[in-house]
Structures are given as structure tokens and as C-alpha cells.
Design a protein around this motif. Structure first.
Motif, PDB file in Angstrom:
ATOM      1  N   SER A  12     -14.799  55.088 -46.409  1.00 40.32           N
ATOM      2  CA  SER A  12     -13.746  55.486 -47.338  1.00 40.32           C
ATOM      3  C   SER A  12     -12.973  54.275 -47.847  1.00 40.32           C
ATOM      4  CB  SER A  12     -12.798  56.484 -46.673  1.00 40.32           C
ATOM      5  OG  SER A  12     -12.236  55.917 -45.520  1.00 40.32           O
ATOM      6  N   SER A  13     -12.260  54.520 -48.905  1.00 37.54           N
ATOM      7  CA  SER A  13     -11.466  53.480 -49.547  1.00 37.54           C
ATOM      8  C   SER A  13     -10.013  53.587 -49.107  1.00 37.54           C
ATOM      9  CB  SER A  13     -11.556  53.626 -51.066  1.00 37.54           C
ATOM     10  OG  SER A  13     -10.674  52.721 -51.683  1.00 37.54           O
ATOM     11  N   TRP A  14      -9.419  52.432 -48.882  1.00 31.67           N
ATOM     12  CA  TRP A  14      -7.993  52.357 -48.541  1.00 31.67           C
ATOM     13  C   TRP A  14      -7.225  51.681 -49.676  1.00 31.67           C
ATOM     14  CZ3 TRP A  14      -6.032  54.534 -44.134  1.00 31.67           C
ATOM     15  CH2 TRP A  14      -6.964  54.945 -43.175  1.00 31.67           C
ATOM     16  N   ASP A  15      -7.874  51.541 -50.857  1.00 35.64           N
ATOM     17  CA  ASP A  15      -7.279  50.808 -51.978  1.00 35.64           C
ATOM     18  C   ASP A  15      -6.041  51.470 -52.553  1.00 35.64           C
ATOM     19  OD1 ASP A  15      -9.294  48.976 -51.683  1.00 35.64           O
ATOM     20  OD2 ASP A  15     -10.489  49.718 -53.363  1.00 35.64           O
ATOM     21  N   PRO A  17      -2.827  54.210 -51.924  1.00 36.68           N
ATOM     22  CA  PRO A  17      -2.107  54.932 -50.866  1.00 36.68           C
ATOM     23  C   PRO A  17      -2.130  56.443 -51.113  1.00 36.68           C
ATOM     24  CG  PRO A  17      -0.556  53.871 -52.359  1.00 36.68           C
ATOM     25  CD  PRO A  17      -1.938  53.462 -52.796  1.00 36.68           C
ATOM     26  N   ASP A  20      -4.449  61.054 -45.936  1.00 37.28           N
ATOM     27  CA  ASP A  20      -5.767  60.850 -45.331  1.00 37.28           C
ATOM     28  C   ASP A  20      -6.812  61.790 -45.917  1.00 37.28           C
ATOM     29  OD1 ASP A  20      -7.435  59.670 -43.050  1.00 37.28           O
ATOM     30  OD2 ASP A  20      -7.650  61.834 -42.772  1.00 37.28           O
ATOM     31  N   ARG A  23      -8.399  60.671 -49.425  1.00 33.02           N
ATOM     32  CA  ARG A  23      -9.056  59.382 -49.656  1.00 33.02           C
ATOM     33  C   ARG A  23     -10.488  59.572 -50.164  1.00 33.02           C
ATOM     34  NH1 ARG A  23      -9.927  56.227 -45.290  1.00 33.02           N
ATOM     35  NH2 ARG A  23      -9.330  57.795 -43.786  1.00 33.02           N
ATOM     36  N   SER A  26     -15.678  54.546 -50.726  1.00 38.22           N
ATOM     37  CA  SER A  26     -15.701  53.233 -51.365  1.00 38.22           C
ATOM     38  C   SER A  26     -17.047  52.995 -52.044  1.00 38.22           C
ATOM     39  CB  SER A  26     -15.457  52.150 -50.316  1.00 38.22           C
ATOM     40  OG  SER A  26     -16.551  52.108 -49.404  1.00 38.22           O
TER      41      SER A  26
END
Length: 162
Positions: A12-15, A17, A20, A23, A26
């Protein structure tokens, strides 16, 4: 005989905010999901049911896999109960599956998946990676009677990148 295939959602992407549950996967996750889904078709049973967590990253992963298997998005069953990181909750959910389902593919989350496959499978897996797949056969006719099974297949992205 019941066959359960557990697939951890793609990376997954954390780019951005987000909550959870919201998300996305990626770019690496997209590539790995295509890589694994394209290489497991020959190991899948002829008929199966796809169940997925309703988290965005699990939905996107299940969509990529189902497209590569020529399954329809509408054929995927999304379940809030599969949005769990707890193996006990995952176990309760799996044990509640409809007994008409012989072969089930579940898209879910870690650490629940790793702990579940170590409890019910017959090989120790340190960590099921993102886009990783573990298939276990159970010698029972009812999901609620699951006991120790036999791990039949593991496929992890790193195994396909050699």
C-alpha cells in the motif's frame, strides 16, 4: 475437503494521509499483484469463490487478481469482517463461511494472515509478504470444523523475480 487460499493485499501507499481503510496500493503493489496473479492461474481450482476485505487496498488487489483470472468484479464478495489484523477474528470469519463454498480465495491483511497460516498450515512461514499467497487444504466438509490442514502452495513476489 475445503481449500482456502489466503492472499495478502498488495503493497500500500503511504503518500497521502488517509484513514487506514482508505489507503490505495502503490505502484510496486500494482506490479507485484499483476506478477503473482499472472503466475498462479495453473494452481487455482476450476471453481472458487473470491472474498475480500472491504479496505481499499484489498479491493484494488482483488480487482487486479480477478481481472487477470477473467473473473468479474461483481463476483467478488466484500466483507467488513475480513478487514482485520487479528488471526482470531479471521479464524471466526473463515469458520462462518457458507459450507457450499469448497474453494475460497480470501484477500486480507497481516498479521492475521501470517498467524492464521502458521496455526492451520503445516509449514512455518515467517511473514506472508504483500501480494503473497498461501493455499491450505483441509480434510473436512464444514468450515466451522477447520483443524490443522496441509499447506499446498506458497507464492511470494520475490520468488517470481529471480
Amino acid at each position: 475437503m475445503k481449500n482456502l487460499t489466503l492472499i495478502r493485499h498488495a503493497k500500500s501507499s503511504w503518500d497521502v494521509p488517509l484513514r487506514d481503510k482508505d489507503r490505495h496500493i502503490s505502484n510496486r503493489g500494482i506490479k507485484d499483484a499483476h506478477l503473482v496473479s499472472s503466475n498462479i492461474l495453473k494452481y487455482l481450482p476450476e471453481k472458487f469463490v473470491i472474498l475480500s476485505s472491504n479496505a481499499k487496498r484489498a479491493i484494488e488487489t482483488a480487482t487486479i487478481f480477478s481481472q487477470n483470472w477473467s473473473c468479474t468484479f461483481e463476483g467478488i464478495i466484500f466483507m467488513d469482517d475480513l478487514y482485520t489484523f487479528d488471526e482470531n477474528q479471521l479464524e471466526r470469519t473463515i469458520k462462518s463461511f457458507n459450507n457450499d463454498y469448497e474453494n475460497v480465495i480470501v484477500f486480507g491483511h497481516n498479521v492475521a494472515i501470517t498467524n492464521f497460516v502458521n496455526k492451520f498450515g503445516d509449514i512455518l512461514i515467517e511473514n506472508v509478504p504483500t501480494s503473497g499467497l498461501v493455499s491450505i487444504n483441509f480434510d473436512c466438509e464444514n468450515w466451522n470444523l477447520l483443524n490443522k490442514g496441509k499447506t499446498k502452495k506458497t507464492i511470494f513476489p520475490r520468488d517470481l523475480k529471480l
